[in-house]
Design an enzyme around this catalytic site. Sequence first.
Site, PDB file in Angstrom:
ATOM      1  N   HIS A 197      33.030  64.373  33.758  1.00 63.09           N
ATOM      2  CA  HIS A 197      32.726  62.518  34.021  1.00 63.09           C
ATOM      3  C   HIS A 197      32.868  63.147  35.514  1.00 63.09           C
ATOM      4  O   HIS A 197      32.079  62.097  35.559  1.00 63.09           O
ATOM      5  CB  HIS A 197      34.415  62.582  33.618  1.00 63.09           C
ATOM      6  CG  HIS A 197      34.385  61.288  32.574  1.00 63.09           C
ATOM      7  ND1 HIS A 197      35.565  62.135  31.156  1.00 63.09           N
ATOM      8  CD2 HIS A 197      33.267  60.525  31.705  1.00 63.09           C
ATOM      9  CE1 HIS A 197      35.010  62.004  29.857  1.00 63.09           C
ATOM     10  NE2 HIS A 197      33.552  61.125  30.492  1.00 63.09           N
ATOM     11  N   GLU A 439      33.446  60.024  17.811  1.00 59.25           N
ATOM     12  CA  GLU A 439      33.184  61.204  18.671  1.00 59.25           C
ATOM     13  C   GLU A 439      34.428  62.438  18.795  1.00 59.25           C
ATOM     14  O   GLU A 439      34.273  63.630  18.751  1.00 59.25           O
ATOM     15  CB  GLU A 439      33.136  60.876  20.528  1.00 59.25           C
ATOM     16  CG  GLU A 439      34.446  59.718  20.649  1.00 59.25           C
ATOM     17  CD  GLU A 439      34.555  59.003  21.618  1.00 59.25           C
ATOM     18  OE1 GLU A 439      33.436  59.762  22.640  1.00 59.25           O
ATOM     19  OE2 GLU A 439      35.283  58.582  22.245  1.00 59.25           O
ATOM     20  N   ASP A 463      31.306  63.977  23.514  1.00 61.02           N
ATOM     21  CA  ASP A 463      33.158  64.176  22.907  1.00 61.02           C
ATOM     22  C   ASP A 463      32.148  64.761  21.164  1.00 61.02           C
ATOM     23  O   ASP A 463      32.874  66.159  21.187  1.00 61.02           O
ATOM     24  CB  ASP A 463      33.888  63.485  22.649  1.00 61.02           C
ATOM     25  CG  ASP A 463      34.656  63.289  23.729  1.00 61.02           C
ATOM     26  OD1 ASP A 463      34.942  64.003  24.215  1.00 61.02           O
ATOM     27  OD2 ASP A 463      34.966  62.300  24.660  1.00 61.02           O
ATOM     28  N   CYS A 510      26.272  56.496  23.016  1.00 59.06           N
ATOM     29  CA  CYS A 510      26.384  55.870  24.286  1.00 59.06           C
ATOM     30  C   CYS A 510      26.707  57.417  24.741  1.00 59.06           C
ATOM     31  O   CYS A 510      27.009  56.928  26.085  1.00 59.06           O
ATOM     32  CB  CYS A 510      27.353  55.823  24.009  1.00 59.06           C
ATOM     33  SG  CYS A 510      29.234  55.466  23.835  1.00 59.06           S
TER      34      CYS A 510
END
Length: 586
Positions: A197, A439, A463, A510
Amino acid sequence: MSSASEEKRFHGVAAAPGVAFGQAYVFTVETDDVVRYHIEPARITDEIARFESALIQTRVQILEMQQQIAEAIGAKDAGIFDAHLLVVEDQTLIDEVLRKLETELCNVEFVFQEVAHRYIESLSKIDDPYLRERALDIQDVTRRVIRNLQGKAPRPFLSMDAPHILVAHNLTPSDTATMNREKVLGLALDLGSRTSHTTIMARSLGIPSIVGLHNATETLTSGAEILIDGYNGLLIVDPNEETLREYRELELRQGAITEQLTELRETKSTTRDGRHIVLSANIELPEEVDAVLSNGAEGVGLYRTEFLYLNQSTLPTEAEQFEIYRDVAQRVAPHPLIIRTLDLGGDKLSDSIESGDELNPFLGWRAIRFCLENLEIFKAQLRAILRASVGGNVKMMFPMISGLDEVRRGLQIVAECKEELRREGSEFADDLEIGAMIEVPTAAIAADLLAREVDFFSIGTNDLIQYSVAIDRTNERVAHLYEPTHPSVVRLLKMVADAAHAHDIWVGVCGEMAGEILFTPLLLGLGMDELSAGASIVPRVKSAVQRLTMSECTQLLEEVLQLDTPSAVLARCTAVAQRHYPELLG
Ligand code: PEP
Ligand code: MG
């Protein structure tokens, strides 16, 4: 300028595109070289005297430096060292060191370091860029005082107030989110991978970055001239004239491509044979909406709301969240805003929530698991989202769904919130679409069951790949195993897309894979209805979509399903991308 032979090159993972050239600021907490030793009470006065003279010496050094800078570049820039002077004059800090000397009976450099680090730690936790920079000032001055106590030669000064390339062992996503964009020209980290992230945040902020350099903080020194090539993951120390010229040209070429792509802003992301793919953007912070609009995205496909919670000592209230969501929804309307409910945990921890230490945080108390056990926090967010849905085109989705029970429980809580709002007379869009993020491999495999319950799927490939291949997505040592073209990953994606369409719901991607134009033909061939990528990447993906045909993408998928290794699949995808948009691949 250094000669070609002095140039040193380090390879890491290309994390955020762009080129940056400037002075390195190596951010490390040096504790190792200060040893602790006992002193007799009779020696305390000597230690105090040593401390006082080190403070005076440091003060003199700062003043000299200030003087030199004022003469060289002007008084305004020299003023940045005023904050450093304040540190050596800080009576609270000095008194605390003197007190501890008496109680701990150990050498003053150790005591001073301990006290200063406590200050640094508490300041760096505060959600205020100004105070966080002050923490770095204290760190700088602490090192200088300690070097003076140890009789070592002074280091060159470098202030975080001047633009620099930040070199650090690791940064948290919230460190990156609150970084002063004007001062940080580039980022080089020892740890991290393309889908951590911190990296995603750096890309959103448009900071050229390299991660996974392993030992940059050990090898580089503050003040070194370095160049960051965020396209290829290359860090060059003391780049020579020839290298700098090549990079200036690269930037010109990239600038020209970006310029051309801005012309696509108002055009549709439709393939040559007429299939429209919804192209939306991912955001972490409300400020990014400007970039969503200016890059011509069709709304927000993933709003990572947990960034509202990071670095906060108190949780945002329902009212605060409502204001923010409503504002974002109105700005992106009539396009959709897909709000993902809280995905705390993994590499995103909040100071306001006590989650305890977990051995495997990515497999732990994360996302929907956390929300379903913290109903007060979850309901405040759901109510805020529902209320913000009036006047915008709001949808919501649950992260980390692993099976049907979690979806049903989530939907039931949404129903309870709706009921409460009805009773209170608060308005909301009753038909707001609710989706599940896919995910977790169990969700992908059972996608046909989940598709009956929700309005859409959004596949979080970051993920999904992490959990399928069993690699920690933030760990640079296993980053090479993160392979979106793994035949198993392609099969999982196909299962999800087919299950969605069999139940007449739409499906999007996404994760970062959606923004990698090498994979656009494959994702189109799989039948994805929507792709959501970082805002700055959207124009490239749009250009790729516009140059492809569905028939070719479907054929690519058929061929790929017969292949047996990630590299073979990647080679086929690359061939198609090369044929249609070689210049975009760079
Ligand atoms: C993903 O996992 O792909 C995703 C989009 O969510 P995040 O990166 O925030 O975990
Ligand atoms: Mg995810």
